[in-house]
Design an enzyme around this catalytic site. Structure first.
Site, short mmCIF file in Angstrom:
data_model
loop_
_atom_site.label_atom_id
_atom_site.label_comp_id
_atom_site.label_asym_id
_atom_site.label_seq_id
_atom_site.Cartn_x
_atom_site.Cartn_y
_atom_site.Cartn_z
N CYS A 130 3.03 8.29 1.69
CA CYS A 130 3.40 7.28 2.68
C CYS A 130 3.73 5.99 1.93
CB CYS A 130 2.22 7.08 3.62
SG CYS A 130 2.51 5.81 4.84
N CYS A 162 -1.37 -3.24 15.24
CA CYS A 162 -1.13 -2.97 13.82
C CYS A 162 -1.64 -4.11 12.95
CB CYS A 162 0.37 -2.75 13.58
SG CYS A 162 0.80 -2.58 11.84
N LEU A 179 7.10 4.96 19.42
CA LEU A 179 7.35 4.71 20.84
C LEU A 179 6.15 4.00 21.49
CD1 LEU A 179 9.48 5.15 23.04
CD2 LEU A 179 8.34 7.30 23.61
N CYS A 211 5.18 -7.73 7.54
CA CYS A 211 6.19 -7.26 8.50
C CYS A 211 6.56 -8.43 9.40
CB CYS A 211 5.61 -6.10 9.33
SG CYS A 211 6.81 -5.31 10.42
N GLU A 261 0.81 -1.22 0.00
CA GLU A 261 0.00 0.00 0.00
C GLU A 261 0.85 1.27 0.00
OE1 GLU A 261 -3.21 -2.27 2.89
OE2 GLU A 261 -2.54 -0.26 3.42
N CYS A 290 3.43 -5.93 16.15
CA CYS A 290 2.88 -4.97 17.10
C CYS A 290 1.38 -5.25 17.22
CB CYS A 290 3.14 -3.55 16.62
SG CYS A 290 4.90 -3.25 16.34
N GLY A 293 5.46 -2.53 6.79
CA GLY A 293 6.81 -3.05 6.98
C GLY A 293 7.70 -2.20 7.85
N GLU A 294 8.84 -2.78 8.21
CA GLU A 294 9.82 -2.08 9.05
C GLU A 294 11.00 -1.69 8.14
OE1 GLU A 294 10.43 -0.78 12.21
OE2 GLU A 294 12.24 -0.29 11.07
N ASN A 310 -6.56 3.58 14.95
CA ASN A 310 -7.51 3.30 13.88
C ASN A 310 -7.92 1.83 13.98
OD1 ASN A 310 -8.91 3.38 11.52
ND2 ASN A 310 -7.26 4.30 10.33
N CYS A 356 -3.34 0.84 8.16
CA CYS A 356 -2.28 0.27 7.34
C CYS A 356 -2.39 -1.25 7.25
CB CYS A 356 -0.96 0.68 7.98
SG CYS A 356 0.45 -0.15 7.32
N1 SAH Z 1 7.30 -0.34 10.94
C1 SAH Z 1 7.49 1.05 11.09
C2 SAH Z 1 6.84 1.87 10.02
C3 SAH Z 1 5.48 1.44 9.57
S1 SAH Z 1 4.19 1.54 10.80
C4 SAH Z 1 7.03 1.51 12.45
O1 SAH Z 1 6.42 0.73 13.17
O2 SAH Z 1 7.34 2.64 12.80
C5 SAH Z 1 3.96 3.29 10.80
C6 SAH Z 1 3.03 3.80 11.89
O3 SAH Z 1 1.70 3.32 11.66
C7 SAH Z 1 3.44 3.36 13.28
O4 SAH Z 1 3.84 4.46 14.05
C8 SAH Z 1 2.18 2.81 13.83
O5 SAH Z 1 1.95 3.37 15.07
C9 SAH Z 1 1.09 3.27 12.91
N2 SAH Z 1 -0.03 2.35 12.97
C10 SAH Z 1 -0.04 1.03 12.79
N3 SAH Z 1 -1.28 0.52 12.98
C11 SAH Z 1 -2.08 1.56 13.29
C12 SAH Z 1 -3.48 1.69 13.61
N4 SAH Z 1 -4.28 0.63 13.60
N5 SAH Z 1 -3.95 2.91 13.89
C13 SAH Z 1 -3.15 4.00 13.87
N6 SAH Z 1 -1.83 3.94 13.57
C14 SAH Z 1 -1.29 2.74 13.30
FE1 SF4 Z 2 4.91 -2.87 14.07
FE2 SF4 Z 2 5.41 -1.09 12.13
FE3 SF4 Z 2 5.54 -3.74 11.61
FE4 SF4 Z 2 3.17 -2.58 12.08
S1 SF4 Z 2 4.53 -2.19 10.35
S2 SF4 Z 2 3.91 -4.55 12.93
S3 SF4 Z 2 3.71 -1.02 13.55
S4 SF4 Z 2 6.85 -2.59 13.03
#
Ligand code: SAH
Ligand code: SF4
Length: 411
Positions: free
Chosen positions: A151, A165, A270, A158, A136, A162, A215-216, A346, A389
């Protein structure tokens, strides 16, 4: 996990010695990343993709077909400044060479499997790559000015999981290649017709990049670095490093390298100020705990008052959104040139969290602001088009398993 976190005796664990974060660890991360490499840049018919090659690589393959190094500059201009994908439109190149290039190479884009524009003008793309994998990309226009953020995704899925997510539920399929990373940006620009690349400070519709998609990015560092160098190259897309922000869940060993080599802005996901809670929300914390992460932020080379580190903090009702959390947050990041981005959660189907209330968000934001940090609340955009996402890809996979005429609309 219970909705109310238990009281925590010590806010953060002792920082591990910096020596533990050695070159070995970096090598291990890079080696693991290589196991998830993208498919070859050579098509089944033998033609090679030119997007995503560094200038040096481009020169090398031109030499292989008997062409002089100055052609690199020419091709680079057509590909990245003009946005041309058809060799016959590269008018400064003589016809016989255009034909020779077209026989051997392609300049392409990922295919837009889905394009949805929200009522608030946010545009979400699901790009399909040559092997059928999808990721995406979202364009978020600025409401007040003619500019906006793209974005970009760094991986399909990933490895991290988390708990808030949706992408984290998908596992990792593979890394995106440099061509696919640059390609997301170029294809999004195609969609707005923003070619040739605006020069210098000329306003641009697609003016910033945030590596905050699926992804990371620091687990796909080499492809990300290659792609960002292409995007920052002044003779092509020419986006300044100040306009690019990489978001990481905290892959500390790669953070220093990112700062030294790319000098782009850093955003840290964080989300919690105590290790016990962050261990659950961002499981990578078990490996790289908060104190080490904050120490790495303090030494991040590109950070300054003009180039602040962004701390992203997703607001989960009754989990991490108390006033005590806010006070601990400002204590943790004291002295770092930083801003705090409060992200309303979200929800997605099956997620176990609730978004914080507006009142709680405001209370939290006020404490952070009173401590001198800007703390914008990132308003949810594109709610009507599956903005969480990772959701669009899941929807598309479902539709491809059970094809229905309306589930996946063409671009
Ligand atoms: N993997 C990296 C970058 C992608 S995720 C990271 O974790 O930073 C980017 C952002 O999307 C993260 O800060 C995460 O907090 C946010 N995110 C993921 N799932 C979300 C959700 N359901 N609602 C709001 N923000 C979300
Ligand atoms: Fe965590 Fe970012 Fe991977 Fe989602 S995309 S699982 S927030 S590291």
């Amino acid at each position: 996990m219970s909705a109310v976190p238990p009281p925590y005796a010590s806010p953060v664990r002792e920082a591990a010695s910096a020596a533990a974060l050695t070159d070995d660890e970096r090598s291990r991360i890079l080696a693991k990343s290589a196991q998830f490499a993208p498919p070859s840049a050579v098509l089944p018919d033998g033609r090679r993709e030119l997007v995503g090659l560094s200038r040096e690589e481009l020169t090398e393959i031109l030499l292989e077909i008997g062409e002089k190094p100055f052609r690199t500059k020419q091709l680079w201009h057509w590909i990245y400044h003009q946005g041309v994908t058809d060799f016959s439109r590269m008018s400064s190149i003589a016809k016989p060479l255009q034909e020779k290039l077209a026989e051997r190479f392609v300049v392409s884009r990922p295919q837009a499997a889905t394009v949805q524009t929200s009522s608030d003008e946010t545009r979400k793309f699901l790009f399909r790559f040559r092997d059928g994998q999808e990721a995406e990309t979202v364009y978020i226009p600025d409401r007040r000015e003619d500019r906006g953020a793209v974005c970009i995704s760094s991986q399909v899925g990933c490895t991290l999981s988390c708990t808030f997510c949706h992408t984290g539920t998908q596992g990792l399929v593979r890394n995106l290649g440099a061509a696919e990373i640059v390609g997301q940006f170029m294809a999004a620009r195609d969609s707005y017709g923003e070619w040739p690349s605006p020069k210098g400070e000329t306003p641009r519709l697609l003016s910033t990049i945030v590596l905050m998609g699926m992804g990371e990015p620091l687990y796909n560092y080499e492809n990300i670095a290659k792609a960002m160098k292409i995007i920052m190259d002044g003779e092509g897309i020419g986006l300044s490093r100040r306009r690019i922000t990489l978001s990481t869940s905290g892959v500390i060993p790669m953070m220093d390298q990112c700062g030294d080599e790319l000098g782009i802005n850093l955003a840290i996901s964080l989300h919690a100020v105590r290790d016990d809670l962050r261990d659950e929300l961002v499981p990578l914390n078990r490996k790289y705990p908060i104190a080490d992460l904050i120490a790495a932020c303090r030494r991040y080379p590109a950070a300054s008052n003009a180039r602040r580190i962004t701390f992203e903090y997703i607001m989960l009702r009754g989990v991490n959104d108390s006033e005590a959390d806010a006070r601990e947050l400002v204590r943790l990041i004291a002295g770092i040139p930083a801003k705090v981005n409060l992200i309303p959660f979200n929800p997605w189907p099956g997620s176990r969290f609730q978004p914080s209330t507006r009142e709680q968000l405001d209370r939290f934001a006020n404490i952070v602001m009173d401590a001198g940090f800007a703390s914008p609340i990132r308003m949810p955009r594109g709610r009507d088009i599956l903005a969480a996402c990772g959701q669009l890809r899941t929807e598309s996979q479902r539709a491809r398993r059970q094809p229905s005429p309306t589930a996946v609309e063409g671009a």
